[in-house]
Design a protein around this motif. Structure first.
Motif, PDB file in Angstrom:
ATOM      1  N   SER A  23       0.560  -1.314  -0.147  1.00  0.00           N
ATOM      2  CA  SER A  23       0.040  -0.069   0.207  1.00  0.00           C
ATOM      3  C   SER A  23       0.740   1.388  -0.022  1.00  0.00           C
ATOM      4  N   LEU A  24       1.982   1.424   0.215  1.00  0.00           N
ATOM      5  CA  LEU A  24       2.962   2.209   0.199  1.00  0.00           C
ATOM      6  C   LEU A  24       3.446   2.765  -0.938  1.00  0.00           C
ATOM      7  N   GLY A  25       3.181   2.070  -2.021  1.00  0.00           N
ATOM      8  CA  GLY A  25       3.678   2.656  -3.220  1.00  0.00           C
ATOM      9  C   GLY A  25       5.042   2.431  -3.532  1.00  0.00           C
ATOM     10  N   GLY A  26       5.594   1.216  -3.191  1.00  0.00           N
ATOM     11  CA  GLY A  26       7.132   0.778  -3.285  1.00  0.00           C
ATOM     12  C   GLY A  26       8.007   0.811  -1.908  1.00  0.00           C
ATOM     13  N   VAL A  27       7.545   1.747  -1.138  1.00  0.00           N
ATOM     14  CA  VAL A  27       8.001   1.931   0.288  1.00  0.00           C
ATOM     15  C   VAL A  27       8.224   0.558   0.766  1.00  0.00           C
ATOM     16  N   PRO A  28       9.392   0.234   1.439  1.00  0.00           N
ATOM     17  CA  PRO A  28       9.371  -1.233   1.917  1.00  0.00           C
ATOM     18  C   PRO A  28       8.741  -1.347   3.311  1.00  0.00           C
ATOM     19  N   VAL A  29       7.854  -2.353   3.651  1.00  0.00           N
ATOM     20  CA  VAL A  29       7.293  -2.648   4.746  1.00  0.00           C
ATOM     21  C   VAL A  29       7.796  -3.611   5.528  1.00  0.00           C
ATOM     22  N   ILE A  30       7.746  -3.765   6.758  1.00  0.00           N
ATOM     23  CA  ILE A  30       8.178  -4.759   7.552  1.00  0.00           C
ATOM     24  C   ILE A  30       7.048  -5.312   8.303  1.00  0.00           C
ATOM     25  N   LEU A  31       6.734  -6.681   8.120  1.00  0.00           N
ATOM     26  CA  LEU A  31       5.634  -7.285   8.727  1.00  0.00           C
ATOM     27  C   LEU A  31       5.977  -7.814  10.004  1.00  0.00           C
ATOM     28  N   ALA A  32       5.280  -7.371  11.044  1.00  0.00           N
ATOM     29  CA  ALA A  32       5.756  -8.045  12.432  1.00  0.00           C
ATOM     30  C   ALA A  32       4.714  -8.924  13.019  1.00  0.00           C
ATOM     31  N   VAL A  33       5.053 -10.020  13.456  1.00  0.00           N
ATOM     32  CA  VAL A  33       3.992 -11.228  13.708  1.00  0.00           C
ATOM     33  C   VAL A  33       4.447 -11.502  15.249  1.00  0.00           C
ATOM     34  N   ASP A  34       3.197 -11.356  15.917  1.00  0.00           N
ATOM     35  CA  ASP A  34       3.436 -11.659  17.347  1.00  0.00           C
ATOM     36  C   ASP A  34       3.122 -13.238  17.644  1.00  0.00           C
ATOM     37  N   LEU A  35       4.088 -13.902  18.095  1.00  0.00           N
ATOM     38  CA  LEU A  35       4.065 -15.427  18.142  1.00  0.00           C
ATOM     39  C   LEU A  35       3.286 -15.859  19.287  1.00  0.00           C
ATOM     40  N   SER A  36       3.071 -14.942  20.253  1.00  0.00           N
ATOM     41  CA  SER A  36       2.791 -15.088  21.620  1.00  0.00           C
ATOM     42  C   SER A  36       1.434 -16.062  21.703  1.00  0.00           C
ATOM     43  N   CYS A  37       0.526 -15.897  20.888  1.00  0.00           N
ATOM     44  CA  CYS A  37      -0.446 -16.917  21.120  1.00  0.00           C
ATOM     45  C   CYS A  37      -0.288 -18.286  20.609  1.00  0.00           C
ATOM     46  N   TYR A  38       0.733 -18.519  20.027  1.00  0.00           N
ATOM     47  CA  TYR A  38       1.028 -19.789  19.556  1.00  0.00           C
ATOM     48  C   TYR A  38       1.914 -20.837  20.603  1.00  0.00           C
ATOM     49  N   GLY A  39       1.884 -20.334  21.614  1.00  0.00           N
ATOM     50  CA  GLY A  39       2.643 -20.991  22.571  1.00  0.00           C
ATOM     51  C   GLY A  39       4.132 -21.077  22.859  1.00  0.00           C
ATOM     52  N   ALA A  40       4.305 -21.555  23.991  1.00  0.00           N
ATOM     53  CA  ALA A  40       5.946 -21.930  24.021  1.00  0.00           C
ATOM     54  C   ALA A  40       6.847 -22.590  23.059  1.00  0.00           C
ATOM     55  N   ALA A  41       6.146 -23.393  22.436  1.00  0.00           N
ATOM     56  CA  ALA A  41       6.782 -24.145  21.406  1.00  0.00           C
ATOM     57  C   ALA A  41       7.612 -23.455  20.321  1.00  0.00           C
ATOM     58  N   TRP A  42       7.106 -22.235  20.128  1.00  0.00           N
ATOM     59  CA  TRP A  42       7.740 -21.527  19.078  1.00  0.00           C
ATOM     60  C   TRP A  42       8.673 -20.563  19.890  1.00  0.00           C
ATOM     61  N   MET A  43       8.866 -20.640  21.023  1.00  0.00           N
ATOM     62  CA  MET A  43       9.945 -19.784  21.635  1.00  0.00           C
ATOM     63  C   MET A  43      11.198 -20.210  21.323  1.00  0.00           C
ATOM     64  N   ARG A  44      11.999 -19.312  20.581  1.00  0.00           N
ATOM     65  CA  ARG A  44      13.537 -19.398  20.141  1.00  0.00           C
ATOM     66  C   ARG A  44      14.234 -18.234  20.418  1.00  0.00           C
ATOM     67  N   PRO A  45      15.603 -18.303  20.507  1.00  0.00           N
ATOM     68  CA  PRO A  45      16.398 -17.073  20.739  1.00  0.00           C
ATOM     69  C   PRO A  45      16.177 -16.201  19.496  1.00  0.00           C
ATOM     70  N   GLY A  46      16.014 -15.078  19.480  1.00  0.00           N
ATOM     71  CA  GLY A  46      15.897 -14.033  18.164  1.00  0.00           C
ATOM     72  C   GLY A  46      17.068 -14.291  17.301  1.00  0.00           C
ATOM     73  N   TRP A  47      18.239 -14.625  17.731  1.00  0.00           N
ATOM     74  CA  TRP A  47      19.176 -14.908  16.449  1.00  0.00           C
ATOM     75  C   TRP A  47      18.806 -16.178  15.740  1.00  0.00           C
ATOM     76  N   VAL A  48      18.296 -17.114  16.236  1.00  0.00           N
ATOM     77  CA  VAL A  48      17.723 -18.263  15.618  1.00  0.00           C
ATOM     78  C   VAL A  48      16.612 -17.972  14.772  1.00  0.00           C
ATOM     79  N   TRP A  49      15.635 -17.229  15.046  1.00  0.00           N
ATOM     80  CA  TRP A  49      14.725 -16.836  14.289  1.00  0.00           C
ATOM     81  C   TRP A  49      15.258 -15.978  13.042  1.00  0.00           C
ATOM     82  N   ALA A  50      16.116 -15.158  13.334  1.00  0.00           N
ATOM     83  CA  ALA A  50      16.547 -14.226  12.196  1.00  0.00           C
ATOM     84  C   ALA A  50      17.089 -15.116  10.948  1.00  0.00           C
ATOM     85  N   GLY A  51      17.877 -15.871  11.521  1.00  0.00           N
ATOM     86  CA  GLY A  51      18.585 -16.896  10.502  1.00  0.00           C
ATOM     87  C   GLY A  51      17.581 -17.530   9.666  1.00  0.00           C
TER      88      GLY A  51
END
Length: 115
Positions: A23-51
């Motif tokens: 919607s921003l006509g080519g301006v890059p957008v970052i999607l932020a996803v809250d994983l809290s509602c998916y439970g502890a099984a998805w909790m990983r350190p940030g560096w693991v997720w980033a990679g």
């Protein structure tokens, strides 16, 4: 973890969410996803997720977001927890640098398969 990565990317593929990403006509957008509602099984350190996010096959050239951020929240802490950002290999170098600088400012782990 592959099902968690798939679900995080799918959050941006719905018609309405993808339209927001474009919607921003080519301006890059970052999607932020809250994983809290998916439970502890998805909790990983940030560096693991980033990679995992940056290397994902789901970051296609037509994915409507320049980067995908994931995080957790807690009832006890109002802050964003364990944030991590994967940057698409399909964005231009200037966009990649801008996202990296934002992540560095926020002290969020980030990764990209290019640059």
């Amino acid at each position: 973890m592959s099902s968690a990565v798939y679900a995080a990317f799918e959050a941006g593929r719905g018609r309405e969410k993808a339209a927001q990403g474009r919607s921003l006509g080519g301006v890059p957008v970052i999607l932020a996803v809250d994983l809290s509602c998916y439970g502890a099984a998805w909790m990983r350190p940030g560096w693991v997720w980033a990679g995992q996010l940056a290397a994902s096959e789901y970051f296609t050239s037509d994915y409507p977001f320049a980067a995908l951020a994931v995080f957790h929240q807690s009832l006890e802490t109002p802050a964003v927890l364990n944030a991590a950002v994967g940057i698409s290999a399909h964005v231009d170098p200037g966009t990649r640098r801008a996202v990296q600088e934002l992540c560095d400012t926020l002290d969020w782990p980030h990764s990209s398969t290019s640059g």
